[in-house]
Design a protein around this motif. Structure first.
Motif, PDB file in Angstrom:
ATOM      1  N   HIS A 207       0.816  -1.209   0.000  1.00  0.00           N
ATOM      2  CA  HIS A 207       0.000   0.000   0.000  1.00  0.00           C
ATOM      3  C   HIS A 207       0.859   1.271   0.000  1.00  0.00           C
ATOM      4  O   HIS A 207       0.394   2.326  -0.446  1.00  0.00           O
ATOM      5  CB  HIS A 207      -0.945   0.001   1.203  1.00  0.00           C
TER       6      HIS A 207
ATOM      7  N   LYS B 161      -4.339   1.358  -7.803  1.00  0.00           N
ATOM      8  CA  LYS B 161      -5.344   1.504  -6.764  1.00  0.00           C
ATOM      9  C   LYS B 161      -6.748   1.295  -7.299  1.00  0.00           C
ATOM     10  O   LYS B 161      -7.045   1.561  -8.454  1.00  0.00           O
ATOM     11  CB  LYS B 161      -5.239   2.889  -6.124  1.00  0.00           C
TER      12      LYS B 161
ATOM     13  N   LYS C 298     -10.933   3.814  -1.817  1.00  0.00           N
ATOM     14  CA  LYS C 298      -9.834   3.563  -0.897  1.00  0.00           C
ATOM     15  C   LYS C 298     -10.241   2.466   0.072  1.00  0.00           C
ATOM     16  O   LYS C 298     -11.377   2.441   0.566  1.00  0.00           O
ATOM     17  CB  LYS C 298      -9.491   4.829  -0.114  1.00  0.00           C
TER      18      LYS C 298
ATOM     19  N   ASP D 135      -5.430   1.899   3.118  1.00  0.00           N
ATOM     20  CA  ASP D 135      -5.137   3.209   2.536  1.00  0.00           C
ATOM     21  C   ASP D 135      -5.512   4.330   3.507  1.00  0.00           C
ATOM     22  O   ASP D 135      -4.747   5.276   3.729  1.00  0.00           O
ATOM     23  CB  ASP D 135      -5.917   3.412   1.231  1.00  0.00           C
TER      24      ASP D 135
END
Length: 394
Positions: free
Chosen positions: A180, A187, A191, A195
């Protein structure tokens, strides 16, 4: 089995007991009325958690949500987890993950026909995949990583609180954090929790800044609490339904879920609690035997019989307001993942009942199933559920 032994003592001596367990003064509550007093009336006084050695060792000095002492730090990390993963809005936003993973679960089960399927393993994969995708942004089972990383072994060892697998946990989550932190990482649109935690840590805007160990403790919490509980509820539910085919037929059209009440974790008296039934010093441990309360004959008719239909039209809810049924606990330290858990369980159970006709393997009868429980933080069956699932819409 402590939950059984404690119920036997309660049946003999009454719904509130004082026990001296070694050096630990302990109170055990086994009725809905007294559970309400402990978890609602005296919720603040009983809102902390004991600093168990194994929990300090495994959960980075008890800096996770479950074992962290009651206070500003606990409120802070609980709020982060609810806002970023467990709120109704966030749970709804990840409906596509649940739908995809349930479809994959159904496909896996269908592919085993006409042979038998290890439904326990399929359910463990499903619960693991849902949690890992929404919390960690990773699909661990697609590339065989579930077995590669030994997730099931880690969960089983975590359940009995051994420390032998600590290095395995740490290396897995170290790798997850490193991935991460990689700026080149691809990504997802949303999120994930890792994250968010890393962003919060980097910003340093919190009243109590998070360390990297705090981040790992919370990640471990989400993994351990978010996968095993879903899995065992589905596993016990499907086991009971397959053992009771007449009940299953009722629920193929009207799916209902009755979560098995495992024991609520221990609480510690935060201050001194005084009233007509309890006056104990700080550091007394309070156990609410939710398993016994869910089988109290004063509340439930035929409490030992599997009758999910008893909840149809019932005013008793399971979200912590009605103390006759508290699978998620209650009060300040009640499980914050009620919405997440029910959504994950209900969709999977409904699709499994809708998509297949379920039978035990030839020559196996319901009474032949080993229903022995492995005692731990939660209680799963030692034996796996091996079944024959005939697709209804092939």
């Amino acid at each position: 089995m402590p939950h059984l032994a404690l119920r036997s003592l309660a049946q003999k001596y009454g719904p509130i007991l004082f026990l001296q367990l070694g050096e630990i003064p302990t109170v055990v509550v086994s009725s809905a009325r007294l559970a309400k007093e402990a978890l609602k009336t005296h919720d603040l006084a009983l809102s902390s958690r004991p600093q168990i050695f194994s929990a300090k060792h495994l959960f980075y000095n008890c800096t996770d949500v479950v074992f962290s002492p009651y206070g500003a730090y606990w409120r802070q990390i609980r709020k982060i987890c609810i806002l970023e993963l467990l709120s109704a809005k966030r749970v709804q936003s990840y409906s596509f993950v649940r739908e995809q993973e349930v479809a994959r679960l159904v496909r896996r089960v269908a592919e085993s026909y006409p042979g038998t399927t290890n439904l326990s393993k399929m359910l463990a994969l499903y619960s693991n995949d849902v949690l890992c995708r929404v919390a960690f942004g990773r699909d661990f089972s697609g590339g065989g990583e579930y077995d590669k990383h030994g997730f099931q072994k880690m969960l089983e060892e975590n359940e009995i609180k051994t420390s032998a697998n600590l290095s395995l946990f740490q290396s897995t989550f170290d790798q997850m954090v490193t991935e991460h932190l990689n700026p080149m990482r691809e990504k997802e649109e949303h999120k994930d929790l890792v994250d968010v935690l890393l962003d919060v840590q980097k910003e340093g805007s919190l009243e109590m800044p998070l360390t990297m160990d705090n981040v790992k403790a919370i990640i471990l919490d989400m993994f351990a609490a978010g996968t095993d509980t879903t899995f065992i509820t589905l596993d016990w539910g499907m086991t009971e339904l397959i053992m009771n085919p007449k009940v299953m037929e009722k629920h193929k059209l009207k799916s209902s879920i009755a979560s098995s009440c495992s024991s609520v974790g221990p609480k510690r008296i935060y201050g001194t609690c005084n009233d007509r039934w309890i006056r104990y010093s700080a550091k007394t441990r309070i156990f609410v035997n939710a398993w016994a309360i869910g089988r109290d004959p004063e509340t439930w008719e035929n409490p030992e019989t599997f009758e999910p239909e008893r909840f149809w039209g019932s005013n008793i809810d399971f979200k912590g307001q009605d103390f006759e049924l508290i699978p998620f606990g209650a009060g300040r330290r009640g499980c914050p993942a009620v919405t997440f858990g029910t959504a994950t369980i209900e969709l999977a159970l409904a699709q499994l009942l809708h998509s297949f006709d379920w039978e035990l393997p030839t020559g196996t009868r319901a009474k032949d199933l080993d229903m022995t429980e492995a005692f731990g933080i939660t209680m799963h069956r030692i034996a796996h559920l091996i079944v024959l699932a005939k697709p209804r819409f092939a």
